[in-house]
Enzyme design. Structure first.
Site, mmCIF file in Angstrom:
data_model
loop_
_atom_site.group_PDB
_atom_site.id
_atom_site.type_symbol
_atom_site.label_atom_id
_atom_site.label_comp_id
_atom_site.label_asym_id
_atom_site.label_seq_id
_atom_site.Cartn_x
_atom_site.Cartn_y
_atom_site.Cartn_z
ATOM 1 N N PHE A 123 -69.297 -29.567 1.714
ATOM 2 C CA PHE A 123 -69.895 -30.415 2.752
ATOM 3 C C PHE A 123 -70.027 -31.826 2.205
ATOM 4 O O PHE A 123 -70.610 -32.024 1.142
ATOM 5 C CB PHE A 123 -71.275 -29.904 3.201
ATOM 6 C CG PHE A 123 -71.855 -30.767 4.294
ATOM 7 C CD1 PHE A 123 -71.437 -30.622 5.610
ATOM 8 C CD2 PHE A 123 -72.792 -31.748 3.998
ATOM 9 C CE1 PHE A 123 -71.938 -31.451 6.615
ATOM 10 C CE2 PHE A 123 -73.296 -32.583 4.996
ATOM 11 C CZ PHE A 123 -72.866 -32.419 6.306
ATOM 12 N N ASP A 210 -69.779 -35.263 -5.799
ATOM 13 C CA ASP A 210 -70.762 -35.429 -4.737
ATOM 14 C C ASP A 210 -72.056 -34.756 -5.200
ATOM 15 O O ASP A 210 -72.195 -33.535 -5.137
ATOM 16 C CB ASP A 210 -70.241 -34.801 -3.436
ATOM 17 C CG ASP A 210 -71.241 -34.931 -2.283
ATOM 18 O OD1 ASP A 210 -72.427 -35.190 -2.547
ATOM 19 O OD2 ASP A 210 -70.821 -34.746 -1.122
ATOM 20 N N LYS A 239 -79.783 -37.971 -0.679
ATOM 21 C CA LYS A 239 -80.976 -37.154 -0.388
ATOM 22 C C LYS A 239 -82.226 -37.445 -1.244
ATOM 23 O O LYS A 239 -83.156 -38.068 -0.752
ATOM 24 C CB LYS A 239 -80.599 -35.674 -0.490
ATOM 25 C CG LYS A 239 -79.602 -35.288 0.611
ATOM 26 C CD LYS A 239 -79.586 -33.816 0.880
ATOM 27 C CE LYS A 239 -78.915 -33.485 2.190
ATOM 28 N NZ LYS A 239 -77.450 -33.393 2.127
HETATM 29 C C1 PLP Z 1 -76.371 -33.909 2.903
HETATM 30 C C2 PLP Z 1 -75.093 -34.060 2.174
HETATM 31 C C3 PLP Z 1 -74.181 -35.065 2.511
HETATM 32 C C4 PLP Z 1 -74.382 -35.988 3.706
HETATM 33 O O1 PLP Z 1 -75.508 -36.776 3.585
HETATM 34 P P1 PLP Z 1 -76.087 -37.531 4.908
HETATM 35 O O2 PLP Z 1 -77.197 -38.375 4.355
HETATM 36 O O3 PLP Z 1 -76.543 -36.474 5.851
HETATM 37 O O4 PLP Z 1 -74.978 -38.342 5.453
HETATM 38 C C5 PLP Z 1 -73.027 -35.165 1.769
HETATM 39 N N1 PLP Z 1 -72.786 -34.341 0.731
HETATM 40 C C6 PLP Z 1 -73.645 -33.375 0.359
HETATM 41 C C7 PLP Z 1 -73.330 -32.500 -0.809
HETATM 42 C C8 PLP Z 1 -74.826 -33.185 1.078
HETATM 43 O O5 PLP Z 1 -75.660 -32.195 0.747
#
Ligand code: PLP
Length: 388
Positions: A123, A210, A239
């Site tokens: 994701f 990420d 986050k």
């Molecule tokens: C939540 C998340 C995102 C996206 O972040 P947003 O602030 O919702 O755009 C991208 N990568 C990972 C691994 C995430 O957990």
């Protein structure tokens, strides 16, 4: 718009790991707003920082130097051993910056159609490029045409990446989560990141991690890759960085840190005095209260309890995680556990349909951690009995 189907509860305030609803009912938060509020709710250091900053200066734009942003960049680079930072306002935007950086890197090497390797079950966000990078058809469906320039491999599968390497000359980067979040808290084999690093070096690709969900102490290290002994070229954060104040960051190291030049990328709000002050307060609090080591310790404690009580149950297929990113996979869809937990005044999450996911704040006491464990175990035991 109807983009979410929220649970029938709303909260008026919070304190530490607790949230309170309109009736004054208290809930223990084992999700932290999806790995955002690592310091819990209404942490005084964050509140003080944003109050003080808001009275002095909220925003000037990146047309001027921003002291708080520069200090935050220095401190992030210090804890992450990276060289430069681009600031955005969300995780998806941080990943967009990484993807643009990878394309520019490729064009700089004379690759006209640069490709980024991404993985199944990943994701990376909801913008067009990041939903294309995301390895989940449900998130992509209906938004075609998707963005070109991605190649996909199964997660934790080095041979698949070697096969791509042997068959493509236009790869410029690999983008992966060190532990998947939305994809079900999957932890790759111990050598995975190290071997990805070797492959990236061998082929001249950028290793882009990420760490939007795994970063800022969540996994019991500042960043989840740090126990693998490797350094990424690019790392994205969001986050937990602002404890609820929106901020994203794309960090880069070495040659990757000098790819973006003036005019290549930008953001009106990114790294403004307010969000940078909040993130500085988060970083300082994590250090002063030694919460990164505490997350490792709490994670051990919780995982041991889950293993002792759930591992032998028919219906529990796996208990996994790193630090305070914990997943309990069942052999059947278990979304209803979220509502059952809510009735017990506990906030949890189910992701990838069958994985109970816990992302509690790093400031839990032992007793609060134990309470989460006993409640979750009881809920799972009852659920499995009732649905077998
Ligand atoms: C939540 C998340 C995102 C996206 O972040 P947003 O602030 O919702 O755009 C991208 N990568 C990972 C691994 C995430 O957990």
């Amino acid at each position: 718009m109807k983009t979410y189907q929220p649970l029938p509860v709303s909260f008026t305030h919070g304190e530490g790991p607790y949230l309170f609803d309109h009736d004054g009912e208290r809930y223990l938060d084992a999700l932290s707003g999806i790995a955002v509020c690592g310091l819990g709710h209404a942490h005084p250091a964050v509140g003080d920082a944003i109050c003080a900053q808001s009275r002095r200066l909220l925003h000037t734009s990146n047309l001027y130097q921003i002291d708080q942003q520069e200090q935050l960049a220095d401190e992030l680079c210090r804890v992450a051993a990276m060289d430069r930072v681009f600031f955005a306002n969300s995780g998806a935007e941080a990943n967009e910056a990484a993807l643009k950086l990878a394309r520019l890197y490729g064009h700089g090497k004379g690759i006209d159609t640069p490709q980024v390797i991404v993985t199944e079950g990943s994701f990376h966000g909801r913008t067009l490029a990041t939903l294309t990078a995301t390895g989940n058809r449900r998130i992509q469906a209906g938004f075609e045409p998707l963005v070109p320039g991605f190649l996909r491999a199964p997660y934790d599968d080095l041979d698949a990446i070697r096969t791509i390497a042997a068959n493509s000359t236009s790869v410029v980067a690999v983008l992966v989560e060190p532990v998947t979040g939305e994809g079900g808290v999957r932890v790759p084999a111990p050598g995975y990141l190290g071997e990805l690093r070797t492959l990236c070096d061998q082929y001249g690709w950028l290793l882009m991690l990420d760490e939007i969900q795994t970063g800022m102490g969540r996994t019991g290290q500042w960043f989840a890759h740090q126990d693998s002994g490797i350094q990424p070229d690019v790392m994205t954060l969001a986050k937990g960085l602002g404890n609820g104040v929106p901020i994203g960051a794309c960090l880069a190291r070495g040659a990757a840190a000098d790819i973006f030049q003036p005019g290549n990328h930008g953001s009106t709000f990114g790294g403004n005095p307010l969000s940078a002050s909040a993130a500085l307060a988060v970083l300082h609090t994590l250090e002063q209260e030694q919460l990164v080591a505490r997350a490792a310790q709490l994670g051990e404690r919780m995982r041991t309890q889950f293993e002792q009580r759930l591992a032998t149950l028919d219906g529990v297929t796996s208990i996994r995680g790193k630090g305070l990113m914990l997943g309990i996979e069942l052999d059947r869809p278990c979304g209803e556990l979220v509502t059952q937990a809510l009735q017990r005044k506990l906030l949890i999450n189910v992701t990838a349909a069958t994985v109970v996911r816990l992302l509690p704040p790093l400031i839990l006491t032992d007793e609060q951690a134990d309470h989460i464990c006993s409640t979750v175990c009881e809920l799972i035991e009852r659920f499995l009995e009732a649905s077998s």
